[in-house]
Scaffold this motif. Structure first.
Motif, PDB file in Angstrom:
ATOM      1  N   PRO A  29     -17.496 -31.179 -31.544  1.00  0.00           N
ATOM      2  CA  PRO A  29     -17.371 -30.176 -32.614  1.00  0.00           C
ATOM      3  C   PRO A  29     -18.634 -29.328 -32.720  1.00  0.00           C
ATOM      4  O   PRO A  29     -19.748 -29.835 -32.636  1.00  0.00           O
ATOM      5  CB  PRO A  29     -17.162 -31.038 -33.867  1.00  0.00           C
ATOM      6  N   GLY A  30     -18.437 -28.042 -32.892  1.00  0.00           N
ATOM      7  CA  GLY A  30     -19.568 -27.123 -32.964  1.00  0.00           C
ATOM      8  C   GLY A  30     -19.928 -26.520 -31.626  1.00  0.00           C
ATOM      9  O   GLY A  30     -20.664 -25.538 -31.564  1.00  0.00           O
ATOM     10  N   LYS A  31     -19.406 -27.095 -30.543  1.00  0.00           N
ATOM     11  CA  LYS A  31     -19.660 -26.563 -29.205  1.00  0.00           C
ATOM     12  C   LYS A  31     -18.407 -25.838 -28.742  1.00  0.00           C
ATOM     13  O   LYS A  31     -17.298 -26.311 -28.968  1.00  0.00           O
ATOM     14  CB  LYS A  31     -19.993 -27.709 -28.248  1.00  0.00           C
ATOM     15  N   PRO A  32     -18.531 -24.695 -28.110  1.00  0.00           N
ATOM     16  CA  PRO A  32     -17.315 -23.994 -27.654  1.00  0.00           C
ATOM     17  C   PRO A  32     -16.573 -24.843 -26.618  1.00  0.00           C
ATOM     18  O   PRO A  32     -17.182 -25.513 -25.789  1.00  0.00           O
ATOM     19  CB  PRO A  32     -17.859 -22.709 -27.048  1.00  0.00           C
ATOM     20  N   LYS A  33     -15.257 -24.803 -26.689  1.00  0.00           N
ATOM     21  CA  LYS A  33     -14.436 -25.562 -25.735  1.00  0.00           C
ATOM     22  C   LYS A  33     -13.726 -24.615 -24.800  1.00  0.00           C
ATOM     23  O   LYS A  33     -13.501 -23.434 -25.120  1.00  0.00           O
ATOM     24  CB  LYS A  33     -13.428 -26.451 -26.485  1.00  0.00           C
ATOM     25  N   TYR A  34     -13.338 -25.140 -23.645  1.00  0.00           N
ATOM     26  CA  TYR A  34     -12.537 -24.350 -22.706  1.00  0.00           C
ATOM     27  C   TYR A  34     -11.598 -25.294 -21.972  1.00  0.00           C
ATOM     28  O   TYR A  34     -12.023 -26.266 -21.364  1.00  0.00           O
ATOM     29  CB  TYR A  34     -13.423 -23.609 -21.708  1.00  0.00           C
ATOM     30  N   TYR A  35     -10.305 -24.989 -22.061  1.00  0.00           N
ATOM     31  CA  TYR A  35      -9.268 -25.824 -21.458  1.00  0.00           C
ATOM     32  C   TYR A  35      -8.706 -25.057 -20.261  1.00  0.00           C
ATOM     33  O   TYR A  35      -8.091 -24.006 -20.415  1.00  0.00           O
ATOM     34  CB  TYR A  35      -8.181 -26.098 -22.508  1.00  0.00           C
ATOM     35  N   VAL A  36      -8.958 -25.592 -19.058  1.00  0.00           N
ATOM     36  CA  VAL A  36      -8.462 -25.005 -17.818  1.00  0.00           C
ATOM     37  C   VAL A  36      -7.366 -25.911 -17.275  1.00  0.00           C
ATOM     38  O   VAL A  36      -7.546 -27.122 -17.162  1.00  0.00           O
ATOM     39  CB  VAL A  36      -9.579 -24.885 -16.765  1.00  0.00           C
ATOM     40  N   LEU A  37      -6.228 -25.327 -16.919  1.00  0.00           N
ATOM     41  CA  LEU A  37      -5.108 -26.132 -16.436  1.00  0.00           C
ATOM     42  C   LEU A  37      -4.347 -25.375 -15.358  1.00  0.00           C
ATOM     43  O   LEU A  37      -3.992 -24.215 -15.538  1.00  0.00           O
ATOM     44  CB  LEU A  37      -4.161 -26.460 -17.602  1.00  0.00           C
ATOM     45  N   GLU A  38      -4.120 -26.059 -14.230  1.00  0.00           N
ATOM     46  CA  GLU A  38      -3.209 -25.533 -13.223  1.00  0.00           C
ATOM     47  C   GLU A  38      -1.855 -26.215 -13.405  1.00  0.00           C
ATOM     48  O   GLU A  38      -1.785 -27.361 -13.840  1.00  0.00           O
ATOM     49  CB  GLU A  38      -3.716 -25.818 -11.801  1.00  0.00           C
ATOM     50  N   MET A  39      -0.785 -25.486 -13.105  1.00  0.00           N
ATOM     51  CA  MET A  39       0.541 -26.099 -13.191  1.00  0.00           C
ATOM     52  C   MET A  39       0.564 -27.339 -12.302  1.00  0.00           C
ATOM     53  O   MET A  39       0.232 -27.269 -11.122  1.00  0.00           O
ATOM     54  CB  MET A  39       1.607 -25.096 -12.748  1.00  0.00           C
ATOM     55  N   PHE A  40       0.955 -28.456 -12.913  1.00  0.00           N
ATOM     56  CA  PHE A  40       0.803 -29.694 -12.154  1.00  0.00           C
ATOM     57  C   PHE A  40       1.839 -29.805 -11.027  1.00  0.00           C
ATOM     58  O   PHE A  40       2.926 -29.254 -11.099  1.00  0.00           O
ATOM     59  CB  PHE A  40       0.780 -30.915 -13.048  1.00  0.00           C
ATOM     60  N   PRO A  41       1.474 -30.516  -9.951  1.00  0.00           N
ATOM     61  CA  PRO A  41       2.313 -30.508  -8.751  1.00  0.00           C
ATOM     62  C   PRO A  41       3.420 -31.553  -8.784  1.00  0.00           C
ATOM     63  O   PRO A  41       3.346 -32.546  -9.504  1.00  0.00           O
ATOM     64  CB  PRO A  41       1.311 -30.848  -7.642  1.00  0.00           C
ATOM     65  N   TYR A  42       4.439 -31.308  -7.968  1.00  0.00           N
ATOM     66  CA  TYR A  42       5.439 -32.328  -7.682  1.00  0.00           C
ATOM     67  C   TYR A  42       4.885 -33.188  -6.550  1.00  0.00           C
ATOM     68  O   TYR A  42       4.395 -32.656  -5.550  1.00  0.00           O
ATOM     69  CB  TYR A  42       6.770 -31.691  -7.257  1.00  0.00           C
ATOM     70  N   PRO A  43       4.928 -34.503  -6.678  1.00  0.00           N
ATOM     71  CA  PRO A  43       4.328 -35.369  -5.653  1.00  0.00           C
ATOM     72  C   PRO A  43       5.198 -35.503  -4.405  1.00  0.00           C
ATOM     73  O   PRO A  43       5.889 -36.497  -4.206  1.00  0.00           O
ATOM     74  CB  PRO A  43       4.167 -36.710  -6.387  1.00  0.00           C
ATOM     75  N   SER A  44       5.136 -34.490  -3.563  1.00  0.00           N
ATOM     76  CA  SER A  44       5.921 -34.494  -2.329  1.00  0.00           C
ATOM     77  C   SER A  44       5.295 -35.369  -1.252  1.00  0.00           C
ATOM     78  O   SER A  44       5.943 -35.687  -0.257  1.00  0.00           O
ATOM     79  CB  SER A  44       6.048 -33.059  -1.805  1.00  0.00           C
ATOM     80  N   GLY A  45       4.030 -35.718  -1.439  1.00  0.00           N
ATOM     81  CA  GLY A  45       3.375 -36.608  -0.486  1.00  0.00           C
ATOM     82  C   GLY A  45       2.375 -35.918   0.410  1.00  0.00           C
ATOM     83  O   GLY A  45       1.540 -36.560   1.023  1.00  0.00           O
ATOM     84  N   ARG A  46       2.433 -34.587   0.499  1.00  0.00           N
ATOM     85  CA  ARG A  46       1.511 -33.852   1.355  1.00  0.00           C
ATOM     86  C   ARG A  46       0.907 -32.678   0.598  1.00  0.00           C
ATOM     87  O   ARG A  46       1.617 -31.919  -0.045  1.00  0.00           O
ATOM     88  CB  ARG A  46       2.240 -33.305   2.596  1.00  0.00           C
ATOM     89  N   LEU A  47      -0.397 -32.554   0.718  1.00  0.00           N
ATOM     90  CA  LEU A  47      -1.061 -31.383   0.166  1.00  0.00           C
ATOM     91  C   LEU A  47      -0.897 -30.231   1.152  1.00  0.00           C
ATOM     92  O   LEU A  47      -0.906 -30.437   2.363  1.00  0.00           O
ATOM     93  CB  LEU A  47      -2.551 -31.690  -0.007  1.00  0.00           C
ATOM     94  N   HIS A  48      -0.685 -29.002   0.649  1.00  0.00           N
ATOM     95  CA  HIS A  48      -0.627 -27.855   1.538  1.00  0.00           C
ATOM     96  C   HIS A  48      -1.664 -26.825   1.093  1.00  0.00           C
ATOM     97  O   HIS A  48      -2.308 -26.971   0.045  1.00  0.00           O
ATOM     98  CB  HIS A  48       0.785 -27.262   1.601  1.00  0.00           C
ATOM     99  N   MET A  49      -1.826 -25.782   1.891  1.00  0.00           N
ATOM    100  CA  MET A  49      -2.896 -24.827   1.607  1.00  0.00           C
ATOM    101  C   MET A  49      -2.654 -24.066   0.309  1.00  0.00           C
ATOM    102  O   MET A  49      -3.599 -23.573  -0.311  1.00  0.00           O
ATOM    103  CB  MET A  49      -3.052 -23.847   2.769  1.00  0.00           C
ATOM    104  N   GLY A  50      -1.394 -23.973  -0.127  1.00  0.00           N
ATOM    105  CA  GLY A  50      -1.126 -23.381  -1.435  1.00  0.00           C
ATOM    106  C   GLY A  50      -1.762 -24.190  -2.548  1.00  0.00           C
ATOM    107  O   GLY A  50      -2.324 -23.635  -3.504  1.00  0.00           O
ATOM    108  N   HIS A  51      -1.689 -25.533  -2.423  1.00  0.00           N
ATOM    109  CA  HIS A  51      -2.374 -26.395  -3.386  1.00  0.00           C
ATOM    110  C   HIS A  51      -3.884 -26.131  -3.343  1.00  0.00           C
ATOM    111  O   HIS A  51      -4.553 -26.047  -4.383  1.00  0.00           O
ATOM    112  CB  HIS A  51      -2.133 -27.873  -3.062  1.00  0.00           C
ATOM    113  N   VAL A  52      -4.427 -26.037  -2.124  1.00  0.00           N
ATOM    114  CA  VAL A  52      -5.874 -25.840  -1.982  1.00  0.00           C
ATOM    115  C   VAL A  52      -6.308 -24.584  -2.735  1.00  0.00           C
ATOM    116  O   VAL A  52      -7.293 -24.591  -3.468  1.00  0.00           O
ATOM    117  CB  VAL A  52      -6.264 -25.743  -0.493  1.00  0.00           C
ATOM    118  N   ARG A  53      -5.532 -23.511  -2.582  1.00  0.00           N
ATOM    119  CA  ARG A  53      -5.914 -22.267  -3.245  1.00  0.00           C
ATOM    120  C   ARG A  53      -5.745 -22.370  -4.757  1.00  0.00           C
ATOM    121  O   ARG A  53      -6.647 -22.002  -5.516  1.00  0.00           O
ATOM    122  CB  ARG A  53      -5.071 -21.105  -2.711  1.00  0.00           C
ATOM    123  N   ASN A  54      -4.593 -22.874  -5.193  1.00  0.00           N
ATOM    124  CA  ASN A  54      -4.298 -22.935  -6.621  1.00  0.00           C
ATOM    125  C   ASN A  54      -5.353 -23.737  -7.374  1.00  0.00           C
ATOM    126  O   ASN A  54      -5.911 -23.291  -8.383  1.00  0.00           O
ATOM    127  CB  ASN A  54      -2.913 -23.561  -6.816  1.00  0.00           C
TER     128      ASN A  54
END
Length: 863
Positions: A29-54
């Protein structure tokens, strides 16, 4: 000189961040907050370059805000329910729960390898009992408030997967996964009353000034609020049974009633059903319509088809004028009343239909630029006129503009007692039933005596049985021998559990609020939510511009009305990133080939491709979004192994603006890798023990100016999501450092270099965090760079010492001068008058006035 080694450096710093719990979010409290969120992924089992960028984009913002003194929340979770897991279970004979959690473990490890500044202590999956049990609790709250209800509805039914499909999951009339022809069925379905919030959802879009305009427009169009008139056509002759009071229609253009050509009804309108029950041809037509397009977009472009019912209705303003009633495939039952009057001259769908079936086309709006109505008529061969104008051919409406004519037509209809002005919405209530087991169980039971009864919260969560069998299509919960049999909470008698589960969009409609405190006993810890919400920066693909975002906005408002949260909009800022694309390659037999199997050779201006193993020629196709189906994906782990994580992160953010697509190329990531090594070489060349204290010389002063200008430029670039621009400034900064080498440098220049390198390490940390830590340690930075504040710039050092000022004579540019920054007008005038080129331009003229705008421009008025 030691070569930079990411295989050693990157794991080392990730371990130190973990040990220091560097990214743990803390409410201060008293300190500025910042909430950063990326749309969470579906666990397909493999990361792809779209994930890397997002996730790299979000990480830049999270690290930047933390360095600038914010308390940052940057969490991660998994959108884990859904049909793909069930299909995998059937295809591979595995448990969908085990399959899902195995995939989560693999993807978590890959995401951690990216070095993301995520508070992993808050991680959850939507298939966690702890999560969906809390979802069931607030679902019951909405059920008791009347925002949840059950009714029969026509749905898209996949006969192979044996489940209801959303319109978006029907492609060319077939199920998106099974390929089976989709059937229309009437089933009892669960709905959420999103329409109760339609006005709020439209009106509050104005508050979302940090959302892309195109997304706000898409949502507004999806909701489709329109003001018009709901009224009845009375039948000519005997009215069909059930329609004695007439056929009710809705229109947004009552001003065009005198241009009516026919009345149209949807194929699933009750009147169409009545006609079909008596006429086999009508029945066949209706059945054919049910096999056609299902989404509004597809219906819009599909061929217009109709069936003349033989019924006629009287025009509301002229009882002697009768209009035929047609069943038309382009009319939607769930918009307005499922019935329209058609004015072909001023609606393109109506015009296409009228031209096909030879129905009248009568213009009733004269465009402002047209002098005669027949000039309009000539244009109506192929294109309806939908613009502004004056009403013609319309009796008492003649001469009025469109809005005045609408008001007059509605007033006349109301005066006659045939209808009234009304506002309707294209938005329909949200159907949340899914006939599958791998989803959140709907927490109600069905009792013959008590009806539908909510499960008491004390008995939550309602969980899946441990022995679900997924050996065949259909709802495994419905097939289970014992799970659905229970007792009624109301009367204690026998009852059955609801076997439908919730649409996964429900799971993702509130997860951001649960992240505020994922261990809370209640669904949402209000104190934590009040501190963290709204999400300050949400990041995800444009494909979620309507449904996910709309549902999340609705649920937030509904939960706010329950007193569970204080905010009414969940996402203050939204950024929709571009996709990662790659060339596609086809073998001679038409099969897709993976990039790793292909060698591309450039011969002059020609590019040719061949298979590495066999030399067989390969066809180079279009550049498209990376997808497994076209095999144009690049495995991130292969890139990480060769070039390191930071080089991959740097490339996907530097090659193009973040909102645009980025084309993956081997040359691009190699260029990023070369930059990483050039940065390390520069830090490695700085002698140890140098401080930022020292004397002064021109080279040191120039470097200090470059340092402070770069700090300013990179700060502004990150704030504006111009990451590629910020990285470009760092490339320039590195060149400036290499132009002022440490070898043989004066003490003043060494001190300026030390200041520059300390700033460089902090500026590059959001983009290449592992490299930044190693550089920071190399030059003696205190602690870790992740703990260091963002560098501040001295405004005095960001200004040019000399300004280039354009000089205008009588409003025309005639040259430019150099003047000291901040020079007074009198001094600038002397410089102008002493300039030979300007003097030549003024020859023969008498100067009347010289106007100097400090540091910007000089205007001379002469005659």
């Amino acid at each position: 000189m030691a070569r930079y080694n990411p295989k050693e450096t990157e794991p080392k710093w990730r371990k130190r961040w973990d040990e220091a719990q560097a990214f743990r979010a803390v409410m201060e409290p008293g300190k500025p907050k910042y909430y950063v969120l990326e749309m969470f992924p579906y666990p397909s089992g493999r990361l792809h370059m779209g994930h890397v960028r997002n996730y790299s984009l979000g990480d830049v913002i999270a690290r930047f805000k933390r360095a600038r003194g914010f308390s940052v929340l940057h969490p991660m979770g998994w959108d884990a329910f859904g049909l793909p897991a069930e299909n995998a279970a059937m295809e591979r004979g595995v448990d969908p729960k085990a399959w899902t959690y195995d995939n989560i473990a693999r993807m978590r490890a890959e995401l951690k390898e990216l070095g993301l500044s995520i508070d992993w202590s808050r991680e959850f999956a939507t298939c966690d009992v702890e999560y969906y049990g809390k979802q069931q609790a607030w679902f019951i709250d909405l059920f008791r408030r009347g925002l949840v209800y059950r009714k029969e509805s026509v749905v898209n039914w996949d006969p192979v997967d044996q489940t209801v499909l959303a319109n978006e999951q029907v492609v060319d009339g077939r199920g998106w996964r099974s390929g089976a022809v989709v059937e229309k069925r009437k089933l009892a379905q669960w709905f959420l009353r999103i329409t109760d919030y339609a006005d709020q959802l439209v009106d509050d879009l104005e508050k979302l000034d940090r959302w892309p305009e195109k997304v706000r427009v898409m949502q507004e169009n999806w909701i489709g609020r329109s003001k018009g008139c709901r009224f009845r056509f009375h039948f000519a002759g005997q009215a069909p049974a059930g329609f004695e009071t007439g056929l009710e229609v809705y229109t947004t253009r009552p001003d065009t009633l005198f241009g009516a050509s026919f009345v149209g009804i949807a194929p699933d309108h009750p009147l169409a059903a009545l006609v079909a029950s008596k006429d086999p041809k009508a029945k066949a037509f209706v059945e054919e319509c049910r096999k056609g397009a299902v989404s509004e977009a597809e219906i819009e472009t599909a061929e217009k088809m109709g069936f003349d019912t033989g019924l006629t209705v009287k025009h509301p303003f002229d009882p002697t004028w009768e209009l035929p009633v047609w069943i038309a495939n382009f009319i939607l039952m769930d918009y307005g009343t499922g019935a329209i009057f058609a004015c072909p001259a001023h609606d393109q769908r109506d015009l296409d239909f009228a031209r096909k079936y030879g129905l009248p086309v009568k213009p009733v709006v004269l465009p402002p630029e047209e002098a005669q109505a027949d000039a309009v008529l000539k244009k109506l061969l192929d294109e309806a006129y939908t613009g502004p104008g004056t009403i013609i051919n319309s009796g008492f409406l003649n001469g009025l503009d469109i809005e005045a004519a609408k008001a007059a037509a509605i007033a006349r209809i109301e005066e006659q007692g045939d209808g009234e002005g009304a506002t309707v919405y294209r938005l329909r209530d949200w159907g949340v039933s899914r006939q599958r087991a791998w989803g959140c169980p709907i927490p109600v039971v069905h009792c013959e005596k008590c009806g539908v009864v909510a499960v008491p919260k004390s008995e939550l969560p309602v969980v899946h049985p441990a022995d679900i069998e997924f050996g065949k299509a259909g709802n495994a919960l419905e097939r289970h021998p014992t799970w659905k049999h229970t007792t009624c909470p109301g009367c204690g008698g026998p009852a059955t559990r609801e076997t439908d589960t919730l649409d996964t969009f429900v799971d993702s409609s509130w997860y951001f609020a649960r992240f505020a405190n994922p261990d809370a006993a209640e669904p949402i810890d209000k104190a934590a939510a009040d501190y963290w919400l709204p999400v300050d920066q949400y990041i995800g693909g444009i494909e979620h511009a309507v449904l996910h975002l709309l549902y999340a906005r609705f649920v937030t408002k509904a939960l706010a009305d329950e007193g569970m949260v204080s905010v009414r909009e969940p996402f203050a800022g939204l950024f929709t990133q571009g996709m990662v694309t790659h060339e596609t390659y086809r073998r001679q037999n038409g099969d897709w080939a993976e990039p790793g199997e292909v060698e591309v050779v450039v011969e002059g201006k020609t590019r040719r491709a061949r298979l590495v193993e066999t030399g067989e020629p390969v066809i180079i196709g279009d550049v498209e979004k990376m997808s497994k189906s076209k095999k144009n994906t690049v495995a991130p782990e292969e890139i990480f192994d060769v070039y390191g994580v930071d080089a991959a992160r740097l490339f996907v953010m530097s090659d193009s603006p973040a909102e645009r697509d980025v084309q993956w190329t081997t040359g691009g990531v190699q260029g990023a890798w070369r930059f990483v090594n050039r940065v390390w070489d520069e830090f490695d060349s700085q002698p140890e023990g140098v401080t930022v204290e020292g004397g002064d010389d021109p080279a040191a002063q120039a470097l200090r100016q470059t340092t402070h200008r770069t700090i300013k430029a990179v700060t502004e670039a990150i704030d504006a999501f111009r990451f590629n621009s910020g990285i470009a400034r760092l490339y320039e900064f590195l060149n400036a450092l290499k132009g002022a080498p440490a070898k043989d440098a004066s003490p003043a220049l060494l001190a300026a270099r030390q200041e520059a390198l300390l700033a460089f390490a902090r500026l590059i940390a959001p983009f290449t965090p592992h490299l930044a830590e190693e550089c920071w340690a190399r030059i003696g930075g205190q602690g870790m760079v992740v703990e260091a504040p963002w560098p501040a710039f001295d405004p005095a050092l960001t200004e040019d010492a000399v300004k280039i000022l354009p000089v205008q004579v009588n409003g025309k540019r005639r040259g430019e001068i150099s003047a000291p920054a901040g020079a007074e007008p009198a001094d600038v005038e002397k410089i102008v008058l002493a300039d030979p080129e300007i003097a030549a331009r003024l020859e023969g003229l008498t100067i009347r006035k010289i106007i100097v705008v400090k540091d910007r421009i000089v205007n001379i008025v002469a005659a």
